[in-house]
Motif scaffolding. Structure first.
Motif, PDB file in Angstrom:
ATOM      1  N   LYS A 444       0.814  -1.221   0.000  1.00 34.70           N
ATOM      2  CA  LYS A 444       0.000   0.000   0.000  1.00 34.70           C
ATOM      3  C   LYS A 444       0.847   1.271   0.000  1.00 34.70           C
ATOM      4  O   LYS A 444       0.358   2.334  -0.397  1.00 34.70           O
ATOM      5  N   ASN A 445       2.099   1.177   0.438  1.00 36.01           N
ATOM      6  CA  ASN A 445       2.975   2.353   0.418  1.00 36.01           C
ATOM      7  C   ASN A 445       3.634   2.559  -0.942  1.00 36.01           C
ATOM      8  O   ASN A 445       4.309   3.559  -1.153  1.00 36.01           O
ATOM      9  N   TRP A 446       3.454   1.591  -1.829  1.00 39.77           N
ATOM     10  CA  TRP A 446       3.993   1.719  -3.185  1.00 39.77           C
ATOM     11  C   TRP A 446       2.910   2.021  -4.204  1.00 39.77           C
ATOM     12  O   TRP A 446       3.113   2.845  -5.095  1.00 39.77           O
ATOM     13  N   ASP A 448      -0.593   3.154  -5.961  1.00 38.79           N
ATOM     14  CA  ASP A 448      -1.575   4.243  -5.895  1.00 38.79           C
ATOM     15  C   ASP A 448      -2.935   3.859  -6.459  1.00 38.79           C
ATOM     16  O   ASP A 448      -3.942   4.473  -6.101  1.00 38.79           O
ATOM     17  N   THR A 481       0.883  11.382  -4.738  1.00 40.59           N
ATOM     18  CA  THR A 481       1.245   9.991  -4.950  1.00 40.59           C
ATOM     19  C   THR A 481       2.121   9.511  -3.789  1.00 40.59           C
ATOM     20  O   THR A 481       2.678  10.308  -3.025  1.00 40.59           O
ATOM     21  N   ASN A 482       2.268   8.203  -3.688  1.00 40.22           N
ATOM     22  CA  ASN A 482       3.125   7.650  -2.647  1.00 40.22           C
ATOM     23  C   ASN A 482       4.570   8.096  -2.799  1.00 40.22           C
ATOM     24  O   ASN A 482       5.266   8.331  -1.804  1.00 40.22           O
ATOM     25  N   LYS A 485       4.646  11.418  -1.140  1.00 36.95           N
ATOM     26  CA  LYS A 485       4.479  11.352   0.313  1.00 36.95           C
ATOM     27  C   LYS A 485       5.773  10.933   1.011  1.00 36.95           C
ATOM     28  O   LYS A 485       6.138  11.459   2.061  1.00 36.95           O
TER      29      LYS A 485
END
Length: 500
Positions: A444-446, A448, A481-482, A485
């Motif tokens: 989920k951190n990669w 979008d 986007t990640n 972030k």
């Protein structure tokens, strides 16, 4: 009997794609052919299996095109991969222009708007950032420190201050130095950067005075220059210049801008067997949408066009563009030959693990990111696009190099489809689109956006509308986007030459 276990992409195909893991002995309904077959061995999700017998030496079809040659007799229900299929590509080819006018589509007045920053030259940016560009790799850490200092002091007044590390600008000759200068100059002209601080060392090949000529004329106050060897304290002077750039940037405010001003880059990395079914066709829908609105999409990864290049050639706007595409393809093949490398040594180990067998298969999936629009122009490496519509950009397939080339070409946003995942992000918002839902849930951190929902029954039209809405929010600064972030922003410059 298992439903939705596979998909056949064309009625003539001999290879279907598993949408989930299939067990040996399992009976699979091939809905497209109204027949059932029994799996003769385990088949992993994203991999292919035969829906009919394929004789040794015959073409193996997927997407309605050959993806390679069977190296042995393949029984119905058998796993199809590198152990029984080889590429059918070989050497340099000759091409003829056979225009496909079915690809033509009308351009309408923009009906979508985003809130962007209109620059003095009329271009629009989707971010109001300060970029620090170093002429040479020797001062990467100096520029990195300046970015951190500037971000701490001025970060709440603009969208951010960023530096993009690279190792070049000195000990380079010929095309290598030209590539570096051209690409860095194109980044310096990117509209997402309200202001630019160019930092040099003083003794490098890429001298600031020469680099200024490549950058070209600029609005007063937009670019500042600093030569580190000529000042006592480059941090003190650098911070003064960043302060002036921030003041310059603050004059720009978001305002409604038609999406015809948007440029979207198209990239895939870490492909799997679903890339050509979910993520890449979805990117193609976005490409066709932005072009229909009068905007621009940019496709690159030249080696991953090999095997599907005629599809793009036949969509050339005219014969001149056709010949540009031919040169784009053949020049890159000559690059392989010049270095003694196999032209078709692709796909990567990760691609193969995900179910991609040959370069033809990868290319046929890859080119779907370009949708069905006419190719309007071909752009040399490191340069900016000059016309709206679908543009091809010279660059290798390497993720870092190609995304950097897309940003340099003017892409405000890059759509990056992936079946295996990567945390990488370029200098512009890099939208990671997973080709399978499992990856979207796990990383989920990669990731979008989840395009894997297409195989679960979500309609392409609905997913396209959802992604369009997300992109407009992203362009308007309502979301990030990640890679933004977590501040995963990198560049990489293409190198092909001698280092002194």
């Amino acid at each position: 009997m298992s439903l939705n276990a596979s998909i056949l992409l064309h009625e003539n195909d001999g290879a279907a794609v598993a949408l989930r893991d299939i067990r040996m002995g399992e009976t699979i309904l091939i809905e497209e052919l109204s027949k059932s077959i029994k799996a003769t061995e385990d088949i992993a999700k994203g991999h292919k299996f035969a829906v009919r017998e394929i004789a040794q030496g015959d073409n193996v079809l997927k997407f309605g095109y050959s993806i390679g040659i069977a190296t042995e007799h393949i029984m119905e229900g058998s796993w199809i991969h590198t152990h029984n299929v080889k590429t059918g590509l070989n050497g340099l080819l000759e091409y003829s222009y056979e225009p496909d006018r079915a690809s033509n589509q009308p351009i309408r007045e923009s009906s979508f708007y985003f809130d962007g920053y209109v620059r003095e030259n009329g271009e629009a940016g989707i971010r109001n950032e300060i970029w620090i560009i170093n002429t040479v790799g020797c001062i990467n850490k100096t520029c990195e420190h300046l970015a951190k200092m500037g971000g701490s002091l001025y970060g709440d007044r603009i969208d951010g201050i960023y530096h993009f590390s690279h190792p070049y600008g000195c000990s380079q000759l010929g095309d290598d130095l030209t590539y570096t200068q051209t690409l860095l100059a194109s980044l310096a002209n990117h509209p997402n950067a309200a202001g630019i601080l160019v930092v040099g060392l003083g003794c490098e090949n890429n001298q600031i005075e020469e680099f200024k000529k490549v950058i070209g004329k600029q609005p007063a106050g937009r670019i500042k220059f600093l030569t580190s060897q000529e000042v006592d304290d480059e941090f003190e002077v650098g911070m003064e210049l960043i302060g002036e750039l921030v003041e310059y940037a603050e004059q720009f405010k978001r305002q409604p801008v038609p999406v015809s001003k948007l440029k979207i880059g198209l990239k895939c990395g870490g492909s799997d067997g679903l890339s050509g079914i979910t993520g890449n066709p979805l990117a193609g829908m976005i490409s066709d949408w932005i072009i229909s609105e009068g905007g621009t999409s940019i496709l690159t990864e030249v080696p991953e066009m090999f095997g599907a290049e005629t599809i793009l050639m036949n969509r050339a706007a005219n014969e001149e563009v056709f010949h540009k595409i031919v040169h784009l393809i053949n020049d890159f093949k000559e690059y392989f030959i010049r270095h003694g490398q196999e032209i078709y040594e692709n796909p990567s180990p990760g691609n193969k693990k995900g179910g991609i067998t040959t370069l033809e298969e990868k290319s046929l999936g890859c080119t779907q990111k370009g949708g069905h629009s006419i190719v309007q122009d071909v752009v040399p490496y490191g340069e900016k696009v000059k016309v709206t519509g679908l543009n091809l950009v010279q660059s290798p397939g390497n993720d870092l190099i190609s995304v950097t080339a897309l940003a340099a070409a003017g892409a405000h946003i890059v759509l990056f489809t992936t079946g295996r995942g990567t945390p990488f992000g370029g200098p512009v918002p890099t939208v990671k689109i997973s080709t399978n839902t499992e990856l979207a849930h796990r990383k989920k951190n990669w990731i979008d956006f989840d395009a894997g929902r297409l195989v679960d029954g979500v309609k392409m039209e609905d997913l396209t509308d959802e992604l369009i809405e997300d992109l407009i929010d992203l362009a308007s600064g309502k979301s990030r986007t990640n890679n933004e972030k977590f501040e995963f922003r990198e560049i990489s410059i293409f190198k092909d030459g001698v280092t002194l």
